[in-house]
Write a protein that holds these residues in place. Structure first.
Motif, short mmCIF file in Angstrom:
data_model
loop_
_atom_site.label_atom_id
_atom_site.label_comp_id
_atom_site.label_asym_id
_atom_site.label_seq_id
_atom_site.Cartn_x
_atom_site.Cartn_y
_atom_site.Cartn_z
N ARG A 1 0.83 -1.25 0.12
CA ARG A 1 0.15 -0.02 0.18
C ARG A 1 0.82 1.31 -0.11
N LYS A 2 1.83 1.43 0.99
CA LYS A 2 2.77 2.36 0.91
C LYS A 2 3.55 2.67 -0.29
N ARG B 1 2.55 1.89 -3.31
CA ARG B 1 1.54 2.27 -4.40
C ARG B 1 1.16 3.65 -4.24
N LYS B 2 1.14 4.28 -2.86
CA LYS B 2 0.88 5.63 -2.58
C LYS B 2 1.89 6.51 -2.81
N ALA C 1 3.96 5.81 -5.31
CA ALA C 1 3.94 5.62 -6.90
C ALA C 1 2.94 6.62 -7.18
N ARG C 2 1.56 6.74 -6.73
CA ARG C 2 0.78 7.65 -7.01
C ARG C 2 1.14 9.04 -6.85
N GLU C 3 1.69 9.42 -5.61
CA GLU C 3 2.18 10.75 -5.48
C GLU C 3 3.50 11.16 -6.57
N GLN D 1 3.48 10.02 -9.69
CA GLN D 1 2.73 10.12 -10.83
C GLN D 1 2.23 11.56 -10.89
N SER D 2 1.51 11.99 -9.70
CA SER D 2 0.90 13.20 -9.58
C SER D 2 1.67 14.45 -9.59
N ASP E 1 2.88 14.58 -13.32
CA ASP E 1 1.62 15.38 -14.10
C ASP E 1 1.68 16.84 -13.93
#
Length: 146
Positions: A37-38, A40-41, A43-45, A47-48, A51
């Motif tokens: 979970r950490k 993935r979190k 990776a999302r941060e 990526q954002s 972006d």
């Protein structure tokens, strides 16, 4: 991501069961799930963030484009597009250098007075009073007796 098939996952699960044992396996799976979970979190941060940087770069490009567009003289560009030879603008705008100013004589432009008169304002049409008909005397009826 990771390219794990069912056979690789079965081997990992069997090794984890043999090393950790059946009592510690649920706690180990919870810990692994927490770490996933950490990851993935993060990776999302990431990526954002990427972006957002791309969006800002695009906004900067758009801002530069707008600034360059605002620097151009819109009237001049329209004139170049519509009338590249300048014939229309010469026809619409008379050349005042060749003409001399015309003097207006006092007879053509009488001085304005404080009281409004029909002579001072020639553009306004004033209605002329119509002549009233003369009143005929009313005669009293006479009675003739014979």
């Amino acid at each position: 991501m990771l390219d794990l098939g069912w056979s690789e996952m079965a081997v990992i699960a069997l090794v984890a069961l043999l090393i950790l044992g059946p009592k510690e396996l649920p706690n180990a799976l919870r810990t692994v799930a927490l770490w996933v979970r950490k990851a993935r979190k993060l990776a999302r941060e990431f990526q954002s963030g990427v972006d957002e940087l791309v969006r800002e770069a695009e906004l900067d490009e758009a801002k530069k484009t707008l600034q360059s567009a605002s620097r151009t003289n819109l009237n001049r560009e329209l004139e170049k597009t519509i009338d590249p030879t300048g014939e229309v603008s010469k026809a619409v705008k008379p050349d005042f250098d060749d003409k001399k100013p015309v003097a207006i004589s006092k007879a053509e432009n009488p001085p304005a007075s404080d009281a409004p008169s029909s002579e001072a304002q020639p553009n306004k049409i004033s209605p002329k009073p119509s002549p009233e008909p003369a009143e005929a005397p009313i005669e009293a009826p006479t009675s003739k007796s014979a």
